[in-house]
Design a protein around this motif. Structure first.
Motif, PDB file in Angstrom:
ATOM      1  N   MET A 292      -6.505  -1.453  13.440  1.00  0.00           N
ATOM      2  CA  MET A 292      -5.130  -1.161  13.095  1.00  0.00           C
ATOM      3  C   MET A 292      -5.040  -0.929  11.588  1.00  0.00           C
ATOM      4  SD  MET A 292      -1.953  -2.448  11.834  1.00  0.00           S
ATOM      5  CE  MET A 292      -2.281  -4.155  11.557  1.00  0.00           C
ATOM      6  N   ILE A 293      -4.277   0.061  11.207  1.00  0.00           N
ATOM      7  CA  ILE A 293      -4.033   0.413   9.808  1.00  0.00           C
ATOM      8  C   ILE A 293      -2.551   0.191   9.513  1.00  0.00           C
ATOM      9  CG2 ILE A 293      -4.037   2.305   8.121  1.00  0.00           C
ATOM     10  CD1 ILE A 293      -6.833   1.322   8.981  1.00  0.00           C
ATOM     11  N   LEU A 294      -2.276  -0.420   8.358  1.00  0.00           N
ATOM     12  CA  LEU A 294      -0.899  -0.646   7.928  1.00  0.00           C
ATOM     13  C   LEU A 294      -0.596   0.281   6.763  1.00  0.00           C
ATOM     14  CD1 LEU A 294       1.720  -2.314   8.169  1.00  0.00           C
ATOM     15  CD2 LEU A 294       0.719  -3.891   6.492  1.00  0.00           C
ATOM     16  N   GLU A 295       0.365   1.144   6.969  1.00  0.00           N
ATOM     17  CA  GLU A 295       0.873   2.032   5.906  1.00  0.00           C
ATOM     18  C   GLU A 295       1.965   1.281   5.162  1.00  0.00           C
ATOM     19  OE1 GLU A 295       3.724   5.987   5.617  1.00  0.00           O
ATOM     20  OE2 GLU A 295       2.847   5.438   7.548  1.00  0.00           O
ATOM     21  N   HIS A 296       1.897   1.305   3.840  1.00  0.00           N
ATOM     22  CA  HIS A 296       2.854   0.619   2.979  1.00  0.00           C
ATOM     23  C   HIS A 296       3.475   1.651   2.045  1.00  0.00           C
ATOM     24  CE1 HIS A 296       3.809  -1.262  -0.915  1.00  0.00           C
ATOM     25  NE2 HIS A 296       4.071  -2.358  -0.251  1.00  0.00           N
ATOM     26  N   ALA A 297       4.787   1.785   2.077  1.00  0.00           N
ATOM     27  CA  ALA A 297       5.476   2.719   1.180  1.00  0.00           C
ATOM     28  C   ALA A 297       6.671   2.011   0.563  1.00  0.00           C
ATOM     29  CB  ALA A 297       5.937   3.965   1.937  1.00  0.00           C
ATOM     30  N   SER A 298       6.679   1.973  -0.761  1.00  0.00           N
ATOM     31  CA  SER A 298       7.812   1.430  -1.501  1.00  0.00           C
ATOM     32  C   SER A 298       8.731   2.610  -1.822  1.00  0.00           C
ATOM     33  CB  SER A 298       7.320   0.755  -2.779  1.00  0.00           C
ATOM     34  OG  SER A 298       8.396   0.221  -3.478  1.00  0.00           O
ATOM     35  N   LEU A 299       9.947   2.577  -1.292  1.00  0.00           N
ATOM     36  CA  LEU A 299      10.877   3.703  -1.380  1.00  0.00           C
ATOM     37  C   LEU A 299      12.010   3.362  -2.345  1.00  0.00           C
ATOM     38  CD1 LEU A 299      11.216   4.329   2.464  1.00  0.00           C
ATOM     39  CD2 LEU A 299       9.505   5.288   0.902  1.00  0.00           C
TER      40      LEU A 299
ATOM     41  N   ARG B 274      -5.457 -12.381  10.065  1.00  0.00           N
ATOM     42  CA  ARG B 274      -4.125 -12.361  10.666  1.00  0.00           C
ATOM     43  C   ARG B 274      -3.939 -13.627  11.492  1.00  0.00           C
ATOM     44  NH1 ARG B 274      -1.658  -6.905  13.032  1.00  0.00           N
ATOM     45  NH2 ARG B 274       0.452  -7.630  13.348  1.00  0.00           N
ATOM     46  N   ALA B 275      -2.801 -14.268  11.341  1.00  0.00           N
ATOM     47  CA  ALA B 275      -2.522 -15.486  12.100  1.00  0.00           C
ATOM     48  C   ALA B 275      -1.646 -15.170  13.289  1.00  0.00           C
ATOM     49  CB  ALA B 275      -1.857 -16.528  11.225  1.00  0.00           C
TER      50      ALA B 275
END
Length: 98
Positions: free
Chosen positions: A1-8, A97-98
């Motif tokens: 799994m990949i988590l995309e992070h975008a600060s908008l 990950r918990a």
């Protein structure tokens, strides 16, 4: 799994319009193969700032599948004019990950 992070960072005074447009745009991204889920959060201290987190099966599902799709052009039309500055998007792989 990949988590995309975008600060908008949304232009001042446009938060309500942005949220309405995002409600439309999320149906586009959610239809892309490899999409798992997303969350959009609004900053309490800076109400024009948002955090977008999107889970993908693979990095390529986002960078090639979504960004190479016709749906991405509609996503851009709906959302990209709200940002100043344009967001930086980063991808993370889970370590623990918990």
């Amino acid at each position: 799994m990949i988590l995309e992070h975008a600060s908008l960072q949304v232009k001042p005074g446009r938060a309500d319009d942005f949220e309405a447009a995002f409600a439309q745009a999320k149906t586009i991204v959610s239809a892309v193969p490899g999409f798992r889920r997303l969350s959009l959060s609004r900053c309490i201290e800076r109400p024009d700032a948002y955090l977008l987190l999107v889970e993908w099966d693979t990095l390529e599902d986002h960078t090639e599948g979504f960004r190479g799709s016709d749906g991405y052009q509609e996503w851009r039309r709906l959302l990209h004019h709200f940002y100043d500055p344009f967001p930086t998007v980063e991808h993370y792989a889970s370590v623990d990950r918990a």
